[in-house]
Enzyme design. Sequence first.
Site, short mmCIF file in Angstrom:
data_model
loop_
_atom_site.label_atom_id
_atom_site.label_comp_id
_atom_site.label_asym_id
_atom_site.label_seq_id
_atom_site.Cartn_x
_atom_site.Cartn_y
_atom_site.Cartn_z
N ASP A 119 1.58 13.68 15.51
CA ASP A 119 1.87 13.77 14.08
C ASP A 119 0.57 13.80 13.29
O ASP A 119 0.40 13.11 12.29
CB ASP A 119 2.73 12.58 13.63
CG ASP A 119 3.38 12.81 12.27
OD1 ASP A 119 3.47 13.98 11.84
OD2 ASP A 119 3.80 11.83 11.64
N LYS A 155 1.55 -2.74 9.03
CA LYS A 155 2.71 -1.85 8.97
C LYS A 155 3.90 -2.57 9.59
O LYS A 155 3.87 -2.95 10.77
CB LYS A 155 2.44 -0.55 9.70
CG LYS A 155 3.60 0.44 9.59
CD LYS A 155 3.14 1.85 9.87
CE LYS A 155 4.16 2.86 9.36
NZ LYS A 155 3.66 4.23 9.42
N VAL A 190 3.84 -0.49 4.39
CA VAL A 190 2.46 -0.90 4.69
C VAL A 190 2.00 -1.87 3.61
O VAL A 190 2.15 -1.61 2.41
CB VAL A 190 1.53 0.32 4.73
CG1 VAL A 190 0.15 -0.09 5.23
CG2 VAL A 190 2.10 1.42 5.62
N MET A 223 8.67 5.42 8.76
CA MET A 223 8.63 4.42 9.82
C MET A 223 8.66 2.99 9.31
O MET A 223 9.00 2.08 10.04
CB MET A 223 7.37 4.61 10.67
CG MET A 223 7.34 5.92 11.45
SD MET A 223 8.68 6.01 12.64
CE MET A 223 8.36 4.57 13.61
N GLY A 224 8.29 2.77 8.04
CA GLY A 224 8.29 1.42 7.52
C GLY A 224 7.42 1.30 6.29
O GLY A 224 7.07 2.30 5.65
N LEU A 253 0.81 -1.21 0.00
CA LEU A 253 0.00 0.00 0.00
C LEU A 253 0.84 1.26 0.00
O LEU A 253 0.39 2.31 -0.46
CB LEU A 253 -0.94 0.01 1.21
CG LEU A 253 -2.00 -1.09 1.25
CD1 LEU A 253 -2.77 -1.04 2.56
CD2 LEU A 253 -2.94 -0.97 0.07
N GLY A 254 2.05 1.22 0.54
CA GLY A 254 2.88 2.41 0.58
C GLY A 254 4.06 2.21 1.50
O GLY A 254 4.26 1.14 2.08
N ALA A 255 4.86 3.25 1.61
CA ALA A 255 6.06 3.23 2.46
C ALA A 255 6.29 4.63 2.98
O ALA A 255 5.93 5.63 2.34
CB ALA A 255 7.27 2.73 1.68
N GLY A 256 6.88 4.72 4.18
CA GLY A 256 7.18 6.01 4.79
C GLY A 256 8.42 5.93 5.65
O GLY A 256 9.17 4.94 5.59
#
Length: 633
Positions: A151, A57, A43, A40-41, A35-38
Amino acid sequence: MSGQQPHRGSASQVFQPLAGDDPATIAGYRLAAKLGAGGMGKVYLSYTPGGRPVAIKVIRPEFGEDPEFRRRFAQEVQSAQRVQGLFTAPVIDADTNGAQPWLATAYVPGPSLADAVVAHGALPVEAVLLLIAGMAEALHVIHGAGIVHRDLKPSNVLLAADGPRVIDFGIAYAADATSLTGSGVTIGTPSFMAPEQAAGRRVTPATDIFALGQVAAYAATGSPAFGEGTSHGVLYRIVHEEPDLTGVPERLMDLVSRCLAKDAEARPSVAEVIALCQTANAETVLRRPEDWLPSPVAADITVRAAAPAPAQTPPPPTAAPAVAPPVAYSPTTPAAPSTPPPGFGPPVTPPPGQTPHAPHTPYPVQHQAAPTQPAQAAQPYQPVPPSQAHASGPYPGAYPAQAAQTHPGHLSPQGPAATPPPAKRRGGRVAAIAIAVALVVGVAGGGTAYFLQKDDAKSSQGSESPKGGSTPKGDSTPKQAGSSPSEEEGGTDTGTDPAASAKPDPEPIEYPGINLTSGYNLTLGDDGLKPQDGDGGGDQLVYYSTGGHLDAAGTDGTLVRLDPGQVGSLAVCRAETRFTDSIYVNKLSKGRQVCITTGSGHVALLTYQGQSPEDSPSTYMTVDVTVWRNAAG
């Protein structure tokens, strides 16, 4: 706490295929897509054994190697399991002790606020008010669990069909203590930080209120209140300068400016934020229609709802697994690890010399349903102090929207009133159909002349004057097939150009601030448009508080409810074909518009402005009406 931040765009962009460095399973959960990445890690999308989609996550290895992060992460997961709000994505599973920590939340099909604004622009005022009120409710339960989000930003707010969802609460606190914060990893987004957070001072629930004001300004204008640029420049403006509120609608100005107060003590509480939203909405209770988002944003929800199935299904078990007794849900105690069911992940084999770690069972606990509470009268919104927060289940505070609604035209907790709209008069149309059928039967039987002469004789008798003469109301002579209008009238075809005979559109006539009382109607053909008693036929719009709906009275009258943000006009009303003859008032919010077309050809645009106060001696709705007479074409 959650980790779902899907990308915008088509289904292929939202659900990305797994890459070579992505795991195939996480503790027994088969991964279907990324689904995605950021920071923190990453998903991933997966499914419970029962088929419900979940977002998993997986925390970055660098954070997992930090003992203080692990300690705080485990603490935040325990607290997050107590958060059971309507506007949060609940945490359903987690592993804080494994080689790579992870957590799983319910999957929310919807774009983030950041993606929606980038793709489609700022939201309408009504949608912003519903957004902020929902986020405030989410903060109520988050703060009640002893968590400060830290956040809160547009990418951590998902837009679902039934309201917003606040995600990723608590992770910033766990990451704030790691050694990575001193090596280029920023915790929190500079554009949406509070002054005390930017200055490194103590963070409190008021910090989230400041971020809430920034989110409101961003949703209403499409730009951060303190601008963009380098993080140092943005943080300086947050601490020392006033926000740029150019473009913030007047109805939102008081809400946004109070939330963005530099002094944390001067900011409103969660209850006051909801009250400010209600005041700006000019309603005693915020009512969320099913289509609270603009149509383009709602279409993005449909894309994300089409979640792909897992790449492969689990193999059937070789033997029936032993059924363990159900474990009562305890949000403060982690579930005891056990062996995953056959087919939901490979057995975990520890490296040589390492103590075996019991494998994790996906979805191991059963949540107990909250006890049913009897309906209560509406009462002021009272947040629950963290010290009094329940350890499990919903918090005891009552929201205005959760109280029993007895005011006519409003939704009750069980849904709209069951009273159906009254049946409309269709006598004229039925009579016309009956006559047409009789004519066809007469022709088929070979007695056309006799039937028509008899009918004409009856008509002549009915219209005979006292002096013995008769004046027929219409020519009963049957017309020959294929004859033109000019031939029937004894003339010739002049070949008139239709464009030359087209009439210009009529001028609109505006009637602002009409209080339409229950049981009364507006006859759109009248020069002086004002409520009248009764529900007779003709070009009428009737409001019924019993059942809470508008009705297009008369033959062939139609209504069309326009989408949020759609601006009505004569051209729009002519082009719309989503016809109905009744619209429930609880599906309307302030500023929502309805197109009306009458059987005689009048077109009107109704703008809903609100409902009568609960202490009013009469029940009415306030509307602005614009009428174009004889404009239906």
